[in-house]
Design a protein around this motif. Structure first.
Motif, PDB file in Angstrom:
ATOM      1  N   ALA A 176       0.006  -9.834   2.415  1.00 23.86           N
ATOM      2  CA  ALA A 176       1.435  -9.561   2.230  1.00 23.86           C
ATOM      3  C   ALA A 176       1.700  -8.779   0.944  1.00 23.86           C
ATOM      4  O   ALA A 176       2.616  -7.955   0.898  1.00 23.86           O
ATOM      5  CB  ALA A 176       2.218 -10.867   2.224  1.00 23.86           C
ATOM      6  N   ARG A 177       0.911  -9.016  -0.083  1.00 25.38           N
ATOM      7  CA  ARG A 177       1.098  -8.344  -1.367  1.00 25.38           C
ATOM      8  C   ARG A 177       0.403  -7.001  -1.462  1.00 25.38           C
ATOM      9  O   ARG A 177       0.746  -6.183  -2.308  1.00 25.38           O
ATOM     10  CB  ARG A 177       0.540  -9.222  -2.495  1.00 25.38           C
ATOM     11  CG  ARG A 177       1.353 -10.401  -2.869  1.00 25.38           C
ATOM     12  CD  ARG A 177       0.866 -11.049  -4.187  1.00 25.38           C
ATOM     13  NE  ARG A 177      -0.394 -10.556  -4.697  1.00 25.38           N
ATOM     14  CZ  ARG A 177      -1.577 -11.175  -4.565  1.00 25.38           C
ATOM     15  NH1 ARG A 177      -1.666 -12.303  -3.924  1.00 25.38           N
ATOM     16  NH2 ARG A 177      -2.674 -10.662  -5.091  1.00 25.38           N
ATOM     17  N   PHE A 178      -0.616  -6.787  -0.636  1.00 28.83           N
ATOM     18  CA  PHE A 178      -1.476  -5.619  -0.799  1.00 28.83           C
ATOM     19  C   PHE A 178      -0.725  -4.291  -0.847  1.00 28.83           C
ATOM     20  O   PHE A 178      -0.968  -3.497  -1.766  1.00 28.83           O
ATOM     21  CB  PHE A 178      -2.555  -5.584   0.281  1.00 28.83           C
ATOM     22  CG  PHE A 178      -3.478  -4.400   0.125  1.00 28.83           C
ATOM     23  CD1 PHE A 178      -4.466  -4.413  -0.839  1.00 28.83           C
ATOM     24  CD2 PHE A 178      -3.325  -3.280   0.916  1.00 28.83           C
ATOM     25  CE1 PHE A 178      -5.302  -3.319  -1.013  1.00 28.83           C
ATOM     26  CE2 PHE A 178      -4.156  -2.185   0.752  1.00 28.83           C
ATOM     27  CZ  PHE A 178      -5.147  -2.207  -0.214  1.00 28.83           C
ATOM     28  N   PRO A 179       0.183  -3.980   0.093  1.00 23.41           N
ATOM     29  CA  PRO A 179       0.826  -2.661   0.034  1.00 23.41           C
ATOM     30  C   PRO A 179       1.573  -2.404  -1.272  1.00 23.41           C
ATOM     31  O   PRO A 179       1.436  -1.331  -1.868  1.00 23.41           O
ATOM     32  CB  PRO A 179       1.784  -2.681   1.231  1.00 23.41           C
ATOM     33  CG  PRO A 179       1.178  -3.653   2.182  1.00 23.41           C
ATOM     34  CD  PRO A 179       0.561  -4.713   1.301  1.00 23.41           C
ATOM     35  N   SER A 180       2.343  -3.380  -1.747  1.00 16.05           N
ATOM     36  CA  SER A 180       3.088  -3.136  -2.979  1.00 16.05           C
ATOM     37  C   SER A 180       2.172  -3.117  -4.199  1.00 16.05           C
ATOM     38  O   SER A 180       2.384  -2.329  -5.127  1.00 16.05           O
ATOM     39  CB  SER A 180       4.219  -4.156  -3.152  1.00 16.05           C
ATOM     40  OG  SER A 180       3.707  -5.450  -3.195  1.00 16.05           O
ATOM     41  N   SER A 188      -2.247  11.768   2.114  1.00 16.01           N
ATOM     42  CA  SER A 188      -1.559  11.708   3.410  1.00 16.01           C
ATOM     43  C   SER A 188      -1.897  10.412   4.136  1.00 16.01           C
ATOM     44  O   SER A 188      -1.052   9.840   4.826  1.00 16.01           O
ATOM     45  CB  SER A 188      -1.873  12.939   4.274  1.00 16.01           C
ATOM     46  OG  SER A 188      -3.231  12.973   4.644  1.00 16.01           O
ATOM     47  N   ASN A 189      -3.129   9.922   3.964  1.00  7.61           N
ATOM     48  CA  ASN A 189      -3.501   8.621   4.541  1.00  7.61           C
ATOM     49  C   ASN A 189      -2.626   7.505   3.967  1.00  7.61           C
ATOM     50  O   ASN A 189      -2.180   6.623   4.696  1.00  7.61           O
ATOM     51  CB  ASN A 189      -4.970   8.289   4.261  1.00  7.61           C
ATOM     52  CG  ASN A 189      -5.939   9.158   5.018  1.00  7.61           C
ATOM     53  OD1 ASN A 189      -5.591   9.860   5.952  1.00  7.61           O
ATOM     54  ND2 ASN A 189      -7.192   9.132   4.587  1.00  7.61           N
ATOM     55  N   VAL A 190      -2.406   7.538   2.660  1.00 12.91           N
ATOM     56  CA  VAL A 190      -1.581   6.519   2.005  1.00 12.91           C
ATOM     57  C   VAL A 190      -0.147   6.601   2.525  1.00 12.91           C
ATOM     58  O   VAL A 190       0.468   5.573   2.841  1.00 12.91           O
ATOM     59  CB  VAL A 190      -1.623   6.669   0.469  1.00 12.91           C
ATOM     60  CG1 VAL A 190      -0.575   5.789  -0.203  1.00 12.91           C
ATOM     61  CG2 VAL A 190      -3.009   6.347  -0.064  1.00 12.91           C
ATOM     62  N   ALA A 191       0.400   7.810   2.623  1.00 13.65           N
ATOM     63  CA  ALA A 191       1.771   7.968   3.120  1.00 13.65           C
ATOM     64  C   ALA A 191       1.897   7.432   4.535  1.00 13.65           C
ATOM     65  O   ALA A 191       2.836   6.697   4.861  1.00 13.65           O
ATOM     66  CB  ALA A 191       2.193   9.435   3.065  1.00 13.65           C
ATOM     67  N   VAL A 240       3.555   3.196   8.504  1.00  9.91           N
ATOM     68  CA  VAL A 240       3.341   2.386   9.704  1.00  9.91           C
ATOM     69  C   VAL A 240       3.258   0.891   9.385  1.00  9.91           C
ATOM     70  O   VAL A 240       3.588   0.067  10.235  1.00  9.91           O
ATOM     71  CB  VAL A 240       2.115   2.837  10.534  1.00  9.91           C
ATOM     72  CG1 VAL A 240       2.287   4.265  11.004  1.00  9.91           C
ATOM     73  CG2 VAL A 240       0.829   2.672   9.773  1.00  9.91           C
ATOM     74  N   LEU A 241       2.873   0.541   8.166  1.00  9.56           N
ATOM     75  CA  LEU A 241       2.881  -0.868   7.764  1.00  9.56           C
ATOM     76  C   LEU A 241       4.279  -1.314   7.356  1.00  9.56           C
ATOM     77  O   LEU A 241       4.501  -2.487   7.087  1.00  9.56           O
ATOM     78  CB  LEU A 241       1.927  -1.103   6.584  1.00  9.56           C
ATOM     79  CG  LEU A 241       0.446  -1.035   6.880  1.00  9.56           C
ATOM     80  CD1 LEU A 241      -0.358  -1.108   5.584  1.00  9.56           C
ATOM     81  CD2 LEU A 241       0.041  -2.160   7.824  1.00  9.56           C
ATOM     82  N   GLU A 242       5.201  -0.353   7.299  1.00 10.18           N
ATOM     83  CA  GLU A 242       6.570  -0.594   6.846  1.00 10.18           C
ATOM     84  C   GLU A 242       6.567  -1.246   5.466  1.00 10.18           C
ATOM     85  O   GLU A 242       7.359  -2.137   5.169  1.00 10.18           O
ATOM     86  CB  GLU A 242       7.349  -1.412   7.872  1.00 10.18           C
ATOM     87  CG  GLU A 242       7.495  -0.672   9.184  1.00 10.18           C
ATOM     88  CD  GLU A 242       8.291  -1.430  10.236  1.00 10.18           C
ATOM     89  OE1 GLU A 242       8.521  -2.652  10.078  1.00 10.18           O
ATOM     90  OE2 GLU A 242       8.681  -0.784  11.223  1.00 10.18           O
ATOM     91  N   ALA A 243       5.658  -0.768   4.629  1.00  8.12           N
ATOM     92  CA  ALA A 243       5.510  -1.303   3.280  1.00  8.12           C
ATOM     93  C   ALA A 243       6.637  -0.854   2.360  1.00  8.12           C
ATOM     94  O   ALA A 243       6.779  -1.367   1.263  1.00  8.12           O
ATOM     95  CB  ALA A 243       4.163  -0.873   2.687  1.00  8.12           C
ATOM     96  N   LEU A 274       9.292   9.432  10.673  1.00 13.16           N
ATOM     97  CA  LEU A 274       9.625   8.015  10.831  1.00 13.16           C
ATOM     98  C   LEU A 274      10.494   7.505   9.688  1.00 13.16           C
ATOM     99  O   LEU A 274      11.438   6.741   9.905  1.00 13.16           O
ATOM    100  CB  LEU A 274       8.348   7.182  10.941  1.00 13.16           C
ATOM    101  CG  LEU A 274       7.544   7.379  12.219  1.00 13.16           C
ATOM    102  CD1 LEU A 274       6.188   6.673  12.120  1.00 13.16           C
ATOM    103  CD2 LEU A 274       8.315   6.875  13.433  1.00 13.16           C
ATOM    104  N   LEU A 275      10.185   7.923   8.479  1.00 10.85           N
ATOM    105  CA  LEU A 275      10.969   7.478   7.328  1.00 10.85           C
ATOM    106  C   LEU A 275      12.368   8.073   7.332  1.00 10.85           C
ATOM    107  O   LEU A 275      13.347   7.367   7.084  1.00 10.85           O
ATOM    108  CB  LEU A 275      10.248   7.837   6.030  1.00 10.85           C
ATOM    109  CG  LEU A 275       8.945   7.088   5.768  1.00 10.85           C
ATOM    110  CD1 LEU A 275       8.144   7.781   4.678  1.00 10.85           C
ATOM    111  CD2 LEU A 275       9.221   5.629   5.411  1.00 10.85           C
TER     112      LEU A 275
END
Length: 125
Positions: free
Chosen positions: A19-23, A48-51, A56-59, A99-100
């Motif tokens: 749950a914390r990983f993306p942020s 671009s991979n990070v974006a 898609v993870l809606e982070a 998507l964003l």
């Protein structure tokens, strides 16, 4: 499989790393982007991979995750400045931007100029 085990709450104790990983990852990357003179401590494909992944993870949390939103803005700015180098790079950026901008976090795409957005769309189709 072993990596997933440690990212799950039942495999890693009471702390939910997943749950914390993306942020947390966004905070580290954002700090490195701020410190890097060129603003890009990773290559264009990695950015671009990070974006794409954050999208898609809606982070981005609909903009509530300020660090992730700022990171996405910086990635799009660097990509526009340097130009997408390959189709896969452009395709991931287009998917994320679309998507964003049409979803719940248009703030993340506020740094994208209309010509760059149109170029990404053209390369996708």
């Amino acid at each position: 499989c072993q990596a997933r085990l440690y990212l799950r709450p039942d495999g890693g104790g009471g702390d939910d790393v997943f749950a914390r990983f993306p942020s947390d990852a966004a905070a580290v990357l954002l700090e490195r982007m701020r410190e890097d003179p060129g603003g890009a401590p990773l290559g264009p494909q990695e950015l671009s991979n990070v974006a794409w992944s954050a999208t898609v993870l809606e982070a981005h949390g609909g903009g509530s995750e300020k660090g992730v939103t700022e990171l996405l803005q910086r990635i799009f700015s660097v990509a526009e400045r340097d130009g997408p180098r390959g189709d896969e790079h452009a395709h991931q950026l287009w998917q994320a931007a679309y998507l964003l901008s049409t979803g719940d976090c248009p703030a993340a795409t506020s740094s994208i100029s209309p010509p760059f957005y149109a170029d990404l769309q053209r390369r996708w189709t």
